[in-house]
Design a protein around this motif. Structure first.
Motif, PDB file in Angstrom:
ATOM      1  N   LEU A 208      11.153   3.653   9.911  1.00 25.15           N
ATOM      2  CA  LEU A 208      10.376   4.089  11.066  1.00 25.15           C
ATOM      3  C   LEU A 208      11.241   4.172  12.315  1.00 25.15           C
ATOM      4  CD1 LEU A 208       6.889   2.377  10.963  1.00 25.15           C
ATOM      5  CD2 LEU A 208       7.471   4.765  10.613  1.00 25.15           C
ATOM      6  N   LYS A 209      12.126   3.195  12.488  1.00 24.99           N
ATOM      7  CA  LYS A 209      13.011   3.228  13.657  1.00 24.99           C
ATOM      8  C   LYS A 209      13.886   4.471  13.613  1.00 24.99           C
ATOM      9  CE  LYS A 209      13.305  -1.682  14.720  1.00 24.99           C
ATOM     10  NZ  LYS A 209      12.888  -2.344  13.464  1.00 24.99           N
ATOM     11  N   GLN A 210      14.398   4.799  12.423  1.00 24.57           N
ATOM     12  CA  GLN A 210      15.204   6.013  12.277  1.00 24.57           C
ATOM     13  C   GLN A 210      14.377   7.239  12.596  1.00 24.57           C
ATOM     14  OE1 GLN A 210      16.574   6.006   8.303  1.00 24.57           O
ATOM     15  NE2 GLN A 210      17.983   4.320   8.655  1.00 24.57           N
ATOM     16  N   ASP A 211      13.135   7.232  12.108  1.00 22.00           N
ATOM     17  CA  ASP A 211      12.263   8.375  12.303  1.00 22.00           C
ATOM     18  C   ASP A 211      12.019   8.608  13.791  1.00 22.00           C
ATOM     19  OD1 ASP A 211      10.969  10.294  10.656  1.00 22.00           O
ATOM     20  OD2 ASP A 211       9.047   9.561  11.422  1.00 22.00           O
ATOM     21  N   GLU A 212      11.824   7.523  14.549  1.00 19.02           N
ATOM     22  CA  GLU A 212      11.603   7.640  15.995  1.00 19.02           C
ATOM     23  C   GLU A 212      12.822   8.240  16.688  1.00 19.02           C
ATOM     24  OE1 GLU A 212      10.650   3.715  17.375  1.00 19.02           O
ATOM     25  OE2 GLU A 212       8.854   3.643  16.124  1.00 19.02           O
ATOM     26  N   HIS A 213      14.005   7.792  16.272  1.00 15.81           N
ATOM     27  CA  HIS A 213      15.213   8.266  16.952  1.00 15.81           C
ATOM     28  C   HIS A 213      15.792   9.507  16.286  1.00 15.81           C
ATOM     29  CE1 HIS A 213      14.837   4.605  19.142  1.00 15.81           C
ATOM     30  NE2 HIS A 213      15.102   3.848  18.104  1.00 15.81           N
ATOM     31  N   GLY A 214      15.195   9.923  15.182  1.00 14.54           N
ATOM     32  CA  GLY A 214      15.645  11.129  14.496  1.00 14.54           C
ATOM     33  C   GLY A 214      17.027  11.001  13.873  1.00 14.54           C
TER      34      GLY A 214
ATOM     35  N   ALA B  36      19.043   9.824  10.410  1.00 11.81           N
ATOM     36  CA  ALA B  36      18.924   9.342   9.033  1.00 11.81           C
ATOM     37  C   ALA B  36      20.317   8.911   8.572  1.00 11.81           C
ATOM     38  CB  ALA B  36      18.400  10.438   8.126  1.00 11.81           C
ATOM     39  N   GLY B  37      20.368   8.268   7.394  1.00  7.99           N
ATOM     40  CA  GLY B  37      21.667   7.949   6.831  1.00  7.99           C
ATOM     41  C   GLY B  37      22.009   6.482   6.933  1.00  7.99           C
ATOM     42  N   ASN B  38      21.638   5.823   8.028  1.00  8.42           N
ATOM     43  CA  ASN B  38      21.960   4.405   8.167  1.00  8.42           C
ATOM     44  C   ASN B  38      20.833   3.577   7.566  1.00  8.42           C
ATOM     45  OD1 ASN B  38      22.961   1.953   8.853  1.00  8.42           O
ATOM     46  ND2 ASN B  38      22.627   2.151  11.060  1.00  8.42           N
ATOM     47  N   GLN B  39      20.888   3.391   6.245  1.00  8.25           N
ATOM     48  CA  GLN B  39      19.725   2.858   5.527  1.00  8.25           C
ATOM     49  C   GLN B  39      19.814   1.386   5.190  1.00  8.25           C
ATOM     50  OE1 GLN B  39      17.169   4.756   3.001  1.00  8.25           O
ATOM     51  NE2 GLN B  39      16.475   5.180   4.826  1.00  8.25           N
ATOM     52  N   LYS B  40      20.589   0.599   5.953  1.00 10.42           N
ATOM     53  CA  LYS B  40      20.690  -0.827   5.624  1.00 10.42           C
ATOM     54  C   LYS B  40      19.543  -1.604   6.266  1.00 10.42           C
ATOM     55  CE  LYS B  40      25.668  -1.146   4.969  1.00 10.42           C
ATOM     56  NZ  LYS B  40      26.223   0.082   5.578  1.00 10.42           N
ATOM     57  N   PRO B  41      18.648  -2.166   5.434  1.00  9.28           N
ATOM     58  CA  PRO B  41      17.600  -3.004   6.032  1.00  9.28           C
ATOM     59  C   PRO B  41      18.216  -4.296   6.571  1.00  9.28           C
ATOM     60  CG  PRO B  41      17.437  -3.019   3.635  1.00  9.28           C
ATOM     61  CD  PRO B  41      18.553  -2.081   4.003  1.00  9.28           C
TER      62      PRO B  41
ATOM     63  N   HIS C 104      12.887   1.500  -0.735  1.00 13.96           N
ATOM     64  CA  HIS C 104      12.090   2.154   0.306  1.00 13.96           C
ATOM     65  C   HIS C 104      10.831   1.403   0.707  1.00 13.96           C
ATOM     66  CE1 HIS C 104      14.796   5.447  -0.100  1.00 13.96           C
ATOM     67  NE2 HIS C 104      14.368   5.782  -1.299  1.00 13.96           N
ATOM     68  N   CYS C 105      10.270   0.596  -0.187  1.00  9.90           N
ATOM     69  CA  CYS C 105       8.956   0.007   0.108  1.00  9.90           C
ATOM     70  C   CYS C 105       9.001  -1.482   0.405  1.00  9.90           C
ATOM     71  CB  CYS C 105       7.977   0.319  -1.020  1.00  9.90           C
ATOM     72  SG  CYS C 105       7.617   2.087  -1.080  1.00  9.90           S
ATOM     73  N   SER C 106      10.199  -2.032   0.613  1.00  6.19           N
ATOM     74  CA  SER C 106      10.241  -3.399   1.130  1.00  6.19           C
ATOM     75  C   SER C 106       9.871  -3.326   2.614  1.00  6.19           C
ATOM     76  CB  SER C 106      11.642  -3.990   0.977  1.00  6.19           C
ATOM     77  OG  SER C 106      12.523  -3.378   1.901  1.00  6.19           O
ATOM     78  N   ARG C 107       9.391  -4.423   3.143  1.00  8.49           N
ATOM     79  CA  ARG C 107       9.002  -4.456   4.557  1.00  8.49           C
ATOM     80  C   ARG C 107      10.163  -4.026   5.468  1.00  8.49           C
ATOM     81  NH1 ARG C 107       4.929  -6.956   7.343  1.00  8.49           N
ATOM     82  NH2 ARG C 107       5.435  -7.343   9.531  1.00  8.49           N
ATOM     83  N   ASP C 108      11.346  -4.597   5.210  1.00  5.91           N
ATOM     84  CA  ASP C 108      12.521  -4.268   6.041  1.00  5.91           C
ATOM     85  C   ASP C 108      12.878  -2.788   5.973  1.00  5.91           C
ATOM     86  OD1 ASP C 108      12.763  -6.834   6.923  1.00  5.91           O
ATOM     87  OD2 ASP C 108      14.456  -7.357   5.631  1.00  5.91           O
ATOM     88  N   ALA C 109      12.878  -2.244   4.766  1.00  5.44           N
ATOM     89  CA  ALA C 109      13.266  -0.837   4.603  1.00  5.44           C
ATOM     90  C   ALA C 109      12.270   0.086   5.298  1.00  5.44           C
ATOM     91  CB  ALA C 109      13.369  -0.485   3.121  1.00  5.44           C
ATOM     92  N   LEU C 110      10.980  -0.237   5.193  1.00  4.06           N
ATOM     93  CA  LEU C 110       9.968   0.605   5.838  1.00  4.06           C
ATOM     94  C   LEU C 110      10.087   0.551   7.359  1.00  4.06           C
ATOM     95  CD1 LEU C 110       6.968  -0.157   3.490  1.00  4.06           C
ATOM     96  CD2 LEU C 110       7.956   2.091   3.896  1.00  4.06           C
ATOM     97  N   LEU C 111      10.312  -0.639   7.890  1.00  2.18           N
ATOM     98  CA  LEU C 111      10.462  -0.762   9.347  1.00  2.18           C
ATOM     99  C   LEU C 111      11.727  -0.070   9.820  1.00  2.18           C
ATOM    100  CD1 LEU C 111       9.229  -4.449   9.801  1.00  2.18           C
ATOM    101  CD2 LEU C 111       8.012  -2.349  10.417  1.00  2.18           C
TER     102      LEU C 111
ATOM    103  N   GLN D  63       0.834  -1.209   0.000  1.00  3.32           N
ATOM    104  CA  GLN D  63       0.000   0.000   0.000  1.00  3.32           C
ATOM    105  C   GLN D  63       0.866   1.255   0.000  1.00  3.32           C
ATOM    106  OE1 GLN D  63      -2.458  -0.585   3.483  1.00  3.32           O
ATOM    107  NE2 GLN D  63      -4.115  -1.527   2.307  1.00  3.32           N
ATOM    108  N   VAL D  64       1.962   1.212   0.762  1.00  2.00           N
ATOM    109  CA  VAL D  64       2.884   2.355   0.773  1.00  2.00           C
ATOM    110  C   VAL D  64       3.465   2.553  -0.629  1.00  2.00           C
ATOM    111  CG1 VAL D  64       4.983   3.355   1.754  1.00  2.00           C
ATOM    112  CG2 VAL D  64       3.502   1.952   3.186  1.00  2.00           C
ATOM    113  N   PHE D  65       3.879   1.444  -1.250  1.00  2.22           N
ATOM    114  CA  PHE D  65       4.459   1.534  -2.587  1.00  2.22           C
ATOM    115  C   PHE D  65       3.460   2.106  -3.589  1.00  2.22           C
ATOM    116  CE2 PHE D  65       5.013  -0.527  -6.782  1.00  2.22           C
ATOM    117  CZ  PHE D  65       6.143   0.181  -7.185  1.00  2.22           C
ATOM    118  N   TYR D  66       2.220   1.588  -3.573  1.00  4.32           N
ATOM    119  CA  TYR D  66       1.215   2.081  -4.515  1.00  4.32           C
ATOM    120  C   TYR D  66       0.963   3.574  -4.292  1.00  4.32           C
ATOM    121  CZ  TYR D  66      -3.094   2.827  -7.036  1.00  4.32           C
ATOM    122  OH  TYR D  66      -4.024   3.328  -7.898  1.00  4.32           O
ATOM    123  N   HIS D  67       0.809   3.960  -3.035  1.00  3.62           N
ATOM    124  CA  HIS D  67       0.587   5.364  -2.696  1.00  3.62           C
ATOM    125  C   HIS D  67       1.743   6.231  -3.185  1.00  3.62           C
ATOM    126  CE1 HIS D  67       0.539   8.963  -0.105  1.00  3.62           C
ATOM    127  NE2 HIS D  67       1.756   8.619   0.235  1.00  3.62           N
TER     128      HIS D  67
END
Length: 128
Positions: free
Chosen positions: A112-118, A120-125, A102-109, A60-64
């Motif tokens: 979100l963890k990055q977003d909570e802790h503020g 960015a940059g460490n983008q390895k799912p 960005h829209c794989s399950r791992d990448a999205l989760l 749904q995220v990907f389609y959106h």
């Protein structure tokens, strides 16, 4: 020349006399209160430049994202996902990038963890 165009004003740009309904009617209200609009079961967030809408599944995220941010009349020429390099990309290449990065399950989760802790940059799912 793409720098600071707000994402909300783009959809009407190249549309002449046609009404294209990629936006849900509650678009403007939802974009301001998206954080509070999270419903039970919605665990995946669109992290496109201040979009912050919640969805139930990665697809749904990907389609959106593909239609509202990567649609042919709205796509800004580069990926504006949080923490992503803003390289110029063709739209087709962007759609593939969106799905893979960005829209794989791992990448999205992970996003979100990055977003909570503020942070960015460490983008390895995580690859389990």
């Amino acid at each position: 020349f793409f720098q600071s165009t707000p994402a909300t004003s783009i959809p009407t740009v190249q549309v002449q006399g046609q009404q294209i309904n990629l936006q849900p009617p509650s678009y403007t209200a939802a974009s301001q209160h998206a954080e509070q609009m999270k419903k039970p079961g919605q665990n995946f967030m669109c992290l496109w430049q201040s979009c912050k809408k919640w969805f139930q599944t990665p697809s749904q995220v990907f389609y959106h994202a593909a239609t509202e941010h990567g649609g042919k009349d709205v796509y800004p020429g580069q990926c504006l996902w949080e923490g992503c390099e803003p390289f110029q990309r063709q739209r087709f290449s962007f759609i593939t990038h969106l799905q893979d990065k960005h829209c794989s399950r791992d990448a999205l989760l992970a996003g979100l963890k990055q977003d909570e802790h503020g942070q960015a940059g460490n983008q390895k799912p995580s690859t389990k």
